[in-house]
Design an enzyme around this catalytic site. Sequence first.
Site, PDB file in Angstrom:
ATOM      1  N   GLU A  35      77.970  76.852  37.896  1.00 32.47           N
ATOM      2  CA  GLU A  35      77.322  75.557  38.040  1.00 32.47           C
ATOM      3  C   GLU A  35      78.330  74.454  37.717  1.00 32.47           C
ATOM      4  OE1 GLU A  35      74.287  75.337  39.189  1.00 32.47           O
ATOM      5  OE2 GLU A  35      73.720  77.441  39.025  1.00 32.47           O
ATOM      6  N   ASP A  95      72.368  57.603  41.161  1.00 32.08           N
ATOM      7  CA  ASP A  95      71.760  58.258  39.997  1.00 32.08           C
ATOM      8  C   ASP A  95      70.347  57.739  39.736  1.00 32.08           C
ATOM      9  OD1 ASP A  95      74.388  59.328  39.652  1.00 32.08           O
ATOM     10  OD2 ASP A  95      74.944  57.537  38.539  1.00 32.08           O
TER      11      ASP A  95
END
Length: 532
Positions: free
Chosen positions: A206, A44
């Site tokens: 999504e 991340d």
Amino acid sequence: MKNIKVIFILLSVFSLQNNFAQVWVPDNGDGTYTNPIIHADYSDPDVVRVGDDFYMTASSFNCIPGLPILHSKDLVNWKILSYALQKQPPFETFNKVQHGNGVWAPSINFHDNEFYIYYPDPDFGIYMIKAKKAEGPWSEPLLVKAGTGLIDPSPLWDDDGKVYLVHAFAGSRAQIKSLLVVCSMNAEGTIANNDEVMVIDGHESEGTIEGPKFYKRNNYYYIFAPAGGVSTGWQTVLRSKNVYGPYEKKKVLEQGKTAINGPHQGAWVQTQTGEDWFIHFQDKGAYGRIVHLEPMKWENDWPVMGQDFDKNGIGEPVTTFKKPNTGKKYPIETPAESDEFNEPKLGLQWQWQANAQINWGFPTSLGYLNLFCLPTIKENNKILDAPNLLLQKFPAEEFTVSAKLTFNTRLNGESTGLIIMGLDYSYLNLKNDNGKLYLNQKTGTFDKKVSETESAPLLIANNTIYLRVKIKKGGICSFFYSVDDKKYQPIGSDFTAKEGKWIGAKVGLFALSQKVTNDSGNVAVDWFRVTK
């Protein structure tokens, strides 16, 4: 004089060689780089440029110190600069091992001459810390938005002085997911208000949209957000002329026919020469979430990432590419790995499994690291819950770790050794058994119940020993030992490393005991070397 010059040259060469690793160097030395730019678990990632310097942070989960700060001059060569989180709150929670909990995906920003990091703890809420300098000192964590399941925060300071925060939800805690919301903040960025507006529901197309990063360009608000899952997804970008939407969306980066799965969750950064780049991670199983760098440009106010190899309008990750133009050339540099323990401080590559305690061990000014054998766990086969494991990330696909240890044991049952830690784990265990030292391999599984196997113990006559593990492609680990650092004998069986809870496998050291007394033995670690 000639001898002095020769010694000086040799020392200079040795010093230069130790500025970067032997096992993974992305800079090809010819003006190009090869992905990944960091073959280690900096998951991340988020990046900010300040002047001529780039700074990266990443999620650190239960590993302490947390929130690593990495520095680069050219987006390819990186070093570990510091950690923003020396101790993780709440202390009563993170003084114990919390696999997979703690610091999830953070964001790093520079505003009004200060660095800001917003990071989520999915069990407590969204925290903020700040500093005048990236190397610190950083402020104590401030809980700006309490709540369970709030993750992946990213702030935006707007042109009119208003401040906003976008974040996602962890379904495991919030019982909702695949949603992004925007809320307002106070001018200081210390309070996130409970006025959330949902800007996308990703369930239809999504799925698992999360990890948002908030930007503004050409009067458009942009939210860069990965979707589709960590190892199977893509990068989606949302844009709107209104901060609360409605937002258009576009898929801008996907795996395509490349070998780079899940190319998403990262940072848009612009060089001082005006080039645009995107940094993201790839999930590589036991090796963790490794870091890639993609060229980026803008077309019709949409970002175009990587290269569109199949001409479907969506970028794909590059393997080798021209280095970013940052105005100058800079030397090769990589995150620290080996540690000779010649400095009275630990290398920045090391992390514990929980908040460090003062009695776990000390660096010394004598050229070694001193770790004490402590009863931090009640059962031997619960080593995965030992907070005082000193670990570092896998730095490449193939590498070798060797360590020199002198075991000054005082109590029966004390042990020390070299460990590969993940959801499965394996380690070389040197143990005091009624005054004699025995070495064997122990292998176990991190599950609700721990099953552990071990090889037959070997009697070791000396208390100084050399331990080694060789990691091959696929995370295959082979263990060895030596009594003279010349002839290494294999021991035990090959072990396949496995990722930890949201992190890659790690390698490192331990010192444990079975008894609570008023004293303990120790292991003096002379060196820990990572080589090809």
